[in-house]
Each structure stands twice: as C-alpha cells, then as structure tokens.
Write a protein that holds these residues in place. Structure first.
Motif, PDB file in Angstrom:
ATOM      1  N   ASN A  51       0.766  -1.254   0.000  1.00 32.81           N
ATOM      2  CA  ASN A  51       0.000   0.000   0.000  1.00 32.81           C
ATOM      3  C   ASN A  51       0.793   1.299   0.000  1.00 32.81           C
ATOM      4  O   ASN A  51       0.210   2.369  -0.183  1.00 32.81           O
ATOM      5  N   SER A  52       2.101   1.241   0.186  1.00 29.98           N
ATOM      6  CA  SER A  52       2.880   2.469   0.358  1.00 29.98           C
ATOM      7  C   SER A  52       2.778   3.435  -0.819  1.00 29.98           C
ATOM      8  O   SER A  52       2.811   4.659  -0.638  1.00 29.98           O
ATOM      9  N   HIS A  53       2.627   2.915  -2.039  1.00 28.60           N
ATOM     10  CA  HIS A  53       2.563   3.783  -3.218  1.00 28.60           C
ATOM     11  C   HIS A  53       1.366   4.725  -3.189  1.00 28.60           C
ATOM     12  O   HIS A  53       1.409   5.815  -3.767  1.00 28.60           O
ATOM     13  N   LYS A  54       0.314   4.318  -2.498  1.00 23.33           N
ATOM     14  CA  LYS A  54      -0.886   5.150  -2.408  1.00 23.33           C
ATOM     15  C   LYS A  54      -0.613   6.449  -1.659  1.00 23.33           C
ATOM     16  O   LYS A  54      -1.341   7.430  -1.806  1.00 23.33           O
ATOM     17  N   TYR A  55       0.444   6.446  -0.874  1.00 17.00           N
ATOM     18  CA  TYR A  55       0.789   7.597  -0.047  1.00 17.00           C
ATOM     19  C   TYR A  55       2.096   8.260  -0.480  1.00 17.00           C
ATOM     20  O   TYR A  55       2.605   9.150   0.200  1.00 17.00           O
ATOM     21  N   GLY A  56       2.618   7.811  -1.624  1.00 14.62           N
ATOM     22  CA  GLY A  56       3.805   8.451  -2.182  1.00 14.62           C
ATOM     23  C   GLY A  56       5.130   7.823  -1.802  1.00 14.62           C
ATOM     24  O   GLY A  56       6.187   8.408  -2.060  1.00 14.62           O
TER      25      GLY A  56
ATOM     26  N   ALA B 165       5.203   7.501  -7.361  1.00  9.15           N
ATOM     27  CA  ALA B 165       5.006   6.189  -6.723  1.00  9.15           C
ATOM     28  C   ALA B 165       3.932   5.371  -7.431  1.00  9.15           C
ATOM     29  O   ALA B 165       4.105   4.171  -7.682  1.00  9.15           O
ATOM     30  N   LYS B 166       2.822   6.001  -7.764  1.00 17.19           N
ATOM     31  CA  LYS B 166       1.740   5.286  -8.440  1.00 17.19           C
ATOM     32  C   LYS B 166       2.118   4.930  -9.877  1.00 17.19           C
ATOM     33  O   LYS B 166       1.737   3.868 -10.383  1.00 17.19           O
ATOM     34  N   ASP B 167       2.875   5.802 -10.520  1.00 17.59           N
ATOM     35  CA  ASP B 167       3.304   5.531 -11.891  1.00 17.59           C
ATOM     36  C   ASP B 167       4.272   4.347 -11.905  1.00 17.59           C
ATOM     37  O   ASP B 167       4.178   3.470 -12.778  1.00 17.59           O
TER      38      ASP B 167
ATOM     39  N   LYS C 171       4.344   1.953  -9.760  1.00 15.98           N
ATOM     40  CA  LYS C 171       3.534   0.768  -9.452  1.00 15.98           C
ATOM     41  C   LYS C 171       2.800   0.283 -10.698  1.00 15.98           C
ATOM     42  O   LYS C 171       2.805  -0.923 -11.003  1.00 15.98           O
ATOM     43  N   SER C 172       2.195   1.193 -11.419  1.00 16.92           N
ATOM     44  CA  SER C 172       1.423   0.806 -12.609  1.00 16.92           C
ATOM     45  C   SER C 172       2.317   0.251 -13.710  1.00 16.92           C
ATOM     46  O   SER C 172       1.910  -0.625 -14.471  1.00 16.92           O
TER      47      SER C 172
ATOM     48  N   THR D 259       2.984  10.927  -4.674  1.00 16.40           N
ATOM     49  CA  THR D 259       2.055   9.929  -5.209  1.00 16.40           C
ATOM     50  C   THR D 259       2.133   9.782  -6.728  1.00 16.40           C
ATOM     51  O   THR D 259       1.925   8.693  -7.252  1.00 16.40           O
TER      52      THR D 259
END
Length: 207
Positions: free
Chosen positions: A155-160, A190-192, A194-195, A187
């Motif tokens: 879950n860490s990526h959700k928070y940057g 981090a989200k990029d 992850k995706s 974020t």
C-alpha cells in the motif's frame, strides 16, 4: 529552510559519474523524486526543512511526515500498527555509522548495507525505516514476512512511498535488499512506478 549549497549541485541529476551507466532523466537535485545513490551525492552541508514525526523523536520533511501520518492512519484501520524507526540523518551522523559498519564488516560488505556519507537517502529527509510498533523484525529482512511489512509493501505507493531497495535489485541500486527502507517520492511517481511495475528509481529514470 535548506542550507545554501554550491551552484553546481543544482544541476540536473541526468548523468551518472560512471560513464558506462545510462543517463538518468531525473528531477534536479533537491526536488521531489531526485536521485541519491552512490553516483549522485549530496553536499555535506545539505539539510532540508524538517518536522518531527508525531509521537517520535524522528524527523523528515514536512510533506513526508504528512504522507507517513496518512499511511499510518490507513494502516491502523486495517489493524496494522506502524512506527518510524528512523528518518533524517545528517552527513556527520552517516559518517559515524558507515565507519562503524566498516569496522564490523569490512568496507566492501559495509558498502552493501550502509551508505557512505553524502550518498544516504536519509540525509534528504525523504527516506525512513518503517517498522512494526511491536518491535518485531526491526531493520531486518524478516520484516517483509510480518503483517506490517506486507501491508506497507502493498500500500505504500498510495501515499507516495516506494520500497527503495527491493529484492533482487542490488546491481541496480548498489544496496542489499531492505524491505524496511522507504523513500517518499510523491504519489504521482510512486503510483506511476507501481502501474508500470518498475521497482527502482534508477530503472524508472532510464526507461
């Protein structure tokens, strides 16, 4: 406020000191998401604006503290209790730590598990060692197998945040696997990552 640094250090972190490595399309030094590693160093005088992490004596940049607070609150809703084991470290403190590990392990092995002064992400105020409030598996690879470690990894990526030294990436990052070391990059990044299933900043900026 951050201390004034040499003008040359504000150049884009776009080229590794080792010319055999691919250039990095990374943000300028001291901007969110910038690279700090064995090839991209910080000035000894660099110190970011800092804020205490609530309930601890540890410090990070204000935006990183806010993000960790949100992540810790979300984890608590899932029955997970997280704590900040460490945050900001000065150049001088890192110098002491690396000297200690060098005496204990030898310089070569120390360089796999500890950063030389000026190459530690902790000096940015954007990196932290995350642990379980219970104290189980603190600064240990077994943290990855705990409920807390699994939750943060997922879950860490959700928070940057990103796990900065993932398993199997030592040749890329220069450091051994550290499932407890997380870097705040915001974020968007981090989200990029992850995706796109990109695990390290080095790979992310050479894509």
């Amino acid at each position: 406020m951050a201390k004034k640094v040499d003008p040359g250090l504000n150049a884009m972190a776009s080229k590794a000191t080792d010319s055999s490595k691919p250039p990095l399309k990374a943000p300028a030094k001291y901007e969110l998401g910038f690279i700090v590693n064995k090839d991209h160093k910080l000035s000894p005088s660099y110190k970011p604006a800092l804020k205490a992490i609530p309930g601890t004596s540890k410090q990070m940049t204000p935006e990183a503290v806010a993000a960790f607070s949100k992540m810790r609150k979300a984890a608590k809703k899932d029955g997970i209790s997280l704590t900040a084991v460490s945050g900001y470290r000065s150049y001088a403190r890192q110098k002491v730590l690396f000297a200690y590990y060098s005496r204990q392990l030898g310089a070569k092995q120390a360089a796999r598990v500890s950063a030389r002064p000026g190459t530690s992400e902790h000096q940015t105020g954007l990196a932290m060692d995350v642990g379980a409030s219970s104290g189980r598996c603190v600064i240990s690879k077994c943290f990855a197998s705990t409920r807390e470690g699994k939750w943060v990894a997922k879950n860490s990526h959700k928070y940057g945040f990103i796990m900065r030294y993932p398993k199997g990436a030592e040749k890329t990052t220069g450091y051994a696997y550290e499932p407890w070391h997380f870097r705040y990059v915001g974020t968007a990044i981090a989200k990029d990552m992850k995706s796109k299933k990109v695990k390290t900043l080095e790979k992310y900026y050479t894509k």
